[in-house]
Design an enzyme around this catalytic site. Structure first.
Site, PDB file in Angstrom:
ATOM      1  N   GLU A  22       0.826  -1.205   0.000  1.00 41.57           N
ATOM      2  CA  GLU A  22       0.000   0.000   0.000  1.00 41.57           C
ATOM      3  C   GLU A  22       0.861   1.255   0.000  1.00 41.57           C
ATOM      4  O   GLU A  22       2.076   1.201   0.219  1.00 41.57           O
ATOM      5  CB  GLU A  22      -0.939   0.018   1.213  1.00 41.57           C
ATOM      6  CG  GLU A  22      -0.240   0.056   2.552  1.00 41.57           C
ATOM      7  CD  GLU A  22      -1.204  -0.089   3.730  1.00 41.57           C
ATOM      8  OE1 GLU A  22      -2.420  -0.246   3.504  1.00 41.57           O
ATOM      9  OE2 GLU A  22      -0.733  -0.056   4.876  1.00 41.57           O
TER      10      GLU A  22
ATOM     11  N   ARG B 260      -2.762  -7.061  13.578  1.00 42.33           N
ATOM     12  CA  ARG B 260      -2.622  -6.009  14.594  1.00 42.33           C
ATOM     13  C   ARG B 260      -1.610  -6.482  15.650  1.00 42.33           C
ATOM     14  O   ARG B 260      -1.772  -7.543  16.246  1.00 42.33           O
ATOM     15  CB  ARG B 260      -3.983  -5.714  15.220  1.00 42.33           C
ATOM     16  CG  ARG B 260      -4.036  -4.449  16.052  1.00 42.33           C
ATOM     17  CD  ARG B 260      -5.428  -4.213  16.630  1.00 42.33           C
ATOM     18  NE  ARG B 260      -6.434  -3.995  15.590  1.00 42.33           N
ATOM     19  CZ  ARG B 260      -7.531  -4.734  15.441  1.00 42.33           C
ATOM     20  NH1 ARG B 260      -7.777  -5.734  16.254  1.00 42.33           N
ATOM     21  NH2 ARG B 260      -8.388  -4.452  14.481  1.00 42.33           N
TER      22      ARG B 260
END
Length: 322
Positions: free
Chosen positions: A122, A200
């Site tokens: 990204e 996470r």
């Protein structure tokens, strides 16, 4: 398809997040109704969150439905050959009222093996940054799993991560494996592979509305992390009325067009093109038709549209696949 070919816009898909705010409404005029809206998914083919067309003859149809009918005309010859009828990218605007969790994304090989998914390379284009706003992008120095776990257990992880102050207009490229986090006070445009796989690592021990901590994925993250330092920030030029390349990778090429006047565009039909308007207003003119856009709009140009003009005064991100 050519008779119906036109620039496609989509209904945004809003995501409430524990760290979200109201800037997507204030800055980008998004019709959010929540005070914790963290993401506006502008163009998505993620299962369960497929974008629906908001304009023209295809209004009400989903992105995947239109691609299924006209794969080469929408995607382009090269993209269709490489990805089939899968739309390979995901486009978002993010508002971080608070820090996001520290996280990492797997590469294609790991994501395919574990989740039957693309990886998640990204990039971020910083649209707005409060004073002293920060990003986390990788490690300060080369690390290893043992050192990483030790700091995580001692709640000293931030001491080994590269925390950088950021300003509007900066660009960061996050290859898979890069430990990262968007800090409070930032609004960013995000371009990524079509994937919603996030591991996470640390969430600052905060609690959600029900008093629960969010799930962590440390075990999964360990094999996904690149423990070497990275150079995520990308320098680029800002020449008016040219596509100034910011990120050029196998998954997408993104340029900034500082538009001031009119540019005649010619495309080869090999890839779709997406425009994200990060400031100002502009128009796309195709023969005798004109389509108007403003800051916060995201437009999918089908690959079959070869000739068109961009005109106006705006900052526009242009994204396609080589």
């Amino acid at each position: 398809m050519n008779q119906k070919c036109y620039p496609l816009q989509f209904h945004p898909i809003f995501k409430e997040r524990i760290w979200g705010g109201t800037q997507l409404k204030k800055l980008l005029d998004k019709p959010i109704t929540s005070d914790i809206t963290g993401e506006s998914w502008e163009l998505s083919a993620v299962a369960g969150d497929v974008s629906v067309i908001a304009n023209g003859d295809f209004k009400g149809q989903s992105l995947t439905e239109v691609i299924d009918q006209f794969p080469e005309a929408i995607l382009g010859t090269t993209v269709y050959r490489r990805f089939g009828k899968q739309f390979p990218l995901l486009f978002k605007y993010l508002d971080a009222r608070e820090d996001l969790s520290i996280q990492v994304h797997p590469n294609d090989t790991l994501a395919q093996k574990r989740h039957n998914s693309f990886g998640k390379t990204e990039m971020w284009y910083v649209m707005q940054a409060d004073e002293n706003a920060k990003l986390i992008v990788g490690f300060k120095e080369n690390s290893n799993p043992q050192d990483f776990l030790s700091h995580l257990e001692n709640k000293s992880l931030l001491s080994i991560l590269d925390v950088v102050e950021v300003s509007a207009g900066e660009v960061y490229f996050l290859e898979t494996g890069t430990v990262h986090a968007i800090g409070a006070g930032l609004v960013v445009a995000e371009i990524q592979q079509t994937s919603d796989i996030t591991y996470r690592i640390y969430d600052f021990d905060r609690l959600d509305a029900l008093g629960n901590k969010r799930e962590l994925h440390v075990d999964l993250a360990l094999k996904a992390i690149n423990y070497h330092t990275v150079k995520a920030k990308k320098a680029y030029s800002k020449t008016k009325n040219l596509a100034n390349v910011m990120v050029d990778c196998p998954y997408f090429t993104t340029s900034l067009i500082p538009l001031n006047g009119t540019i005649a565009m010619q495309k080869s039909g090999t890839s779709f093109t997406v425009y994200m308007c990060t400031d100002g207003i502009f128009e796309i003119k195709i023969e005798d038709k004109t389509y108007a856009y403003k800051k916060g709009d995201t437009i999918l140009m089908p690959a079959a549209i070869a000739y068109f003009d961009l005109t106006g005064e705006a900052s526009v991100l242009e994204i396609y696949i080589k």
